[in-house]
Design a protein around this motif. Structure first.
Motif, PDB file in Angstrom:
ATOM      1  N   PHE A 195       0.821  -1.210   0.000  1.00 11.36           N
ATOM      2  CA  PHE A 195       0.000   0.000   0.000  1.00 11.36           C
ATOM      3  C   PHE A 195       0.856   1.261   0.000  1.00 11.36           C
ATOM      4  O   PHE A 195       0.668   2.168  -0.819  1.00 11.36           O
ATOM      5  CB  PHE A 195      -0.934  -0.007   1.217  1.00 11.36           C
ATOM      6  CG  PHE A 195      -1.815   1.214   1.285  1.00 11.36           C
ATOM      7  CD1 PHE A 195      -2.906   1.340   0.449  1.00 11.36           C
ATOM      8  CD2 PHE A 195      -1.528   2.244   2.177  1.00 11.36           C
ATOM      9  CE1 PHE A 195      -3.707   2.464   0.490  1.00 11.36           C
ATOM     10  CE2 PHE A 195      -2.325   3.376   2.230  1.00 11.36           C
ATOM     11  CZ  PHE A 195      -3.425   3.480   1.392  1.00 11.36           C
ATOM     12  N   ALA A 196       1.803   1.362   0.921  1.00  9.51           N
ATOM     13  CA  ALA A 196       2.619   2.576   1.023  1.00  9.51           C
ATOM     14  C   ALA A 196       3.471   2.780  -0.227  1.00  9.51           C
ATOM     15  O   ALA A 196       3.628   3.905  -0.714  1.00  9.51           O
ATOM     16  CB  ALA A 196       3.501   2.506   2.264  1.00  9.51           C
ATOM     17  N   VAL A 197       4.013   1.686  -0.767  1.00 12.04           N
ATOM     18  CA  VAL A 197       4.852   1.784  -1.970  1.00 12.04           C
ATOM     19  C   VAL A 197       4.014   2.219  -3.168  1.00 12.04           C
ATOM     20  O   VAL A 197       4.408   3.117  -3.928  1.00 12.04           O
ATOM     21  CB  VAL A 197       5.537   0.435  -2.249  1.00 12.04           C
ATOM     22  CG1 VAL A 197       6.387   0.531  -3.511  1.00 12.04           C
ATOM     23  CG2 VAL A 197       6.397   0.019  -1.072  1.00 12.04           C
ATOM     24  N   PHE A 198       2.838   1.592  -3.331  1.00 16.37           N
ATOM     25  CA  PHE A 198       1.956   1.957  -4.439  1.00 16.37           C
ATOM     26  C   PHE A 198       1.533   3.419  -4.340  1.00 16.37           C
ATOM     27  O   PHE A 198       1.510   4.142  -5.335  1.00 16.37           O
ATOM     28  CB  PHE A 198       0.727   1.055  -4.457  1.00 16.37           C
ATOM     29  CG  PHE A 198       0.962  -0.287  -5.101  1.00 16.37           C
ATOM     30  CD1 PHE A 198       2.248  -0.746  -5.324  1.00 16.37           C
ATOM     31  CD2 PHE A 198      -0.096  -1.086  -5.472  1.00 16.37           C
ATOM     32  CE1 PHE A 198       2.470  -1.986  -5.905  1.00 16.37           C
ATOM     33  CE2 PHE A 198       0.105  -2.318  -6.068  1.00 16.37           C
ATOM     34  CZ  PHE A 198       1.398  -2.771  -6.284  1.00 16.37           C
ATOM     35  N   LEU A 199       1.178   3.855  -3.152  1.00 18.39           N
ATOM     36  CA  LEU A 199       0.730   5.234  -2.967  1.00 18.39           C
ATOM     37  C   LEU A 199       1.857   6.216  -3.258  1.00 18.39           C
ATOM     38  O   LEU A 199       1.639   7.274  -3.876  1.00 18.39           O
ATOM     39  CB  LEU A 199       0.209   5.426  -1.543  1.00 18.39           C
ATOM     40  CG  LEU A 199      -0.547   6.727  -1.263  1.00 18.39           C
ATOM     41  CD1 LEU A 199      -1.744   6.868  -2.196  1.00 18.39           C
ATOM     42  CD2 LEU A 199      -0.991   6.775   0.188  1.00 18.39           C
ATOM     43  N   SER A 200       3.068   5.888  -2.855  1.00 16.76           N
ATOM     44  CA  SER A 200       4.218   6.741  -3.144  1.00 16.76           C
ATOM     45  C   SER A 200       4.461   6.839  -4.646  1.00 16.76           C
ATOM     46  O   SER A 200       4.752   7.923  -5.173  1.00 16.76           O
ATOM     47  CB  SER A 200       5.460   6.189  -2.441  1.00 16.76           C
ATOM     48  OG  SER A 200       6.603   6.923  -2.786  1.00 16.76           O
TER      49      SER A 200
END
Length: 268
Positions: A195-200
């Motif tokens: 989630f955090a990687v995709f959002l970044s």
């Protein structure tokens, strides 16, 4: 010190390699400069360049501070909306393609074919997509949104794949051993990792799409690009200066904000 010198002396000498590369680089630079032609620069061109600079220095303040549909502020908001909506659509469509491209998720032939599709999508320039979609949907922001979404898919899916292939599969194996369902493994094993990687990645792409949306207006795909090209064709350099100043301020604000958000996401 003697040990360091001995290691340096023992290192392989690659003089031929460095010499060859240097010669190739010099030849490429020399060949590239052959395309520079200063003979076409006339007095008229120099006067236009000075007019452009004077227009940027002395912009049309009324246009810059105009909050109607023809003002710079409204056009900038429309450009942001095109970039934002196009990024959201492209991000969603890129997720299944990313999983189909990950060799640790699907068979290698499927991953190979999907990656070929993504390479083809990334090959076509944004302006070409814009010109094609304008023929389908007509001029306006909708064509810009579709273009931004399409050009985002290729890059986003490629970066998503790198994150998917770096998944910690030991967590999924542990969840399987305790009897977790597929949904639970996705919800508690995969989503927290991605989630955090995709959002970044999405925020980074939005930053790029904001510039793309500005350029797409030049071909009639909405945003601030269309008034910019109209003002340039009419030699209204004060209006050009107002639009460029507003665009620079917008991009700086978005870039600073996106960098802060991405740093927080990466650092947790």
């Amino acid at each position: 010190m003697n040990l360091v010198e001995k290691q340096l002396d023992a290192a392989p000498k690659r003089y031929w390699y460095y010499g060859t590369m240097s010669v190739l680089i010099i030849l490429l630079v020399a060949w590239s400069t052959s395309t520079v032609n200063l003979n076409n620069i006339s007095e008229n061109g120099l006067s236009i360049a000075s007019n452009i600079l004077s227009g940027i220095v002395t912009p049309d303040v009324d246009l810059l501070l105009n909050f109607t549909a023809k003002g710079v502020a409204y056009l900038l908001v429309e450009t942001i909306a095109i970039a934002f909506l196009g990024t959201i659509i492209g991000s969603i469509l890129a997720i299944p393609l990313a999983f189909l491209s990950a060799s640790n998720v699907v068979p290698k032939p499927v991953a190979f074919l999907t990656r070929l599709l993504l390479i083809f999508i990334r090959t076509v320039p944004a302006l070409v997509y814009g010109l094609m979609l304008i023929r389908v949907t007509g001029q306006g922001p909708f064509a810009g949104v579709l273009t931004i979404a399409l050009i985002s898919i290729g890059m986003l899916a490629k970066l998503y794949v790198d994150a998917i292939e770096d998944l910690d599969t030991s967590i999924l194996e542990s969840m399987t051993s305790i009897g977790c369902t597929t949904f639970e493994k996705i919800r508690y094993g995969i989503v927290p990792q991605l989630f955090a990687v995709f959002l970044s990645i999405m925020i980074y792409r939005f930053d790029m799409n904001l510039r793309e949306a500005s350029v797409l207006g030049l071909v009639g795909a909405g945003g601030i690009g269309a008034p910019l090209i109209f003002a340039m064709n009419a030699y209204r350099w004060n209006e050009v200066g107002s639009i460029l100043i507003g665009l620079v301020i917008l991009i700086l604000i978005v870039e600073l904000s996106s960098n802060k958000i991405r740093n927080k996401l990466i650092r947790g």
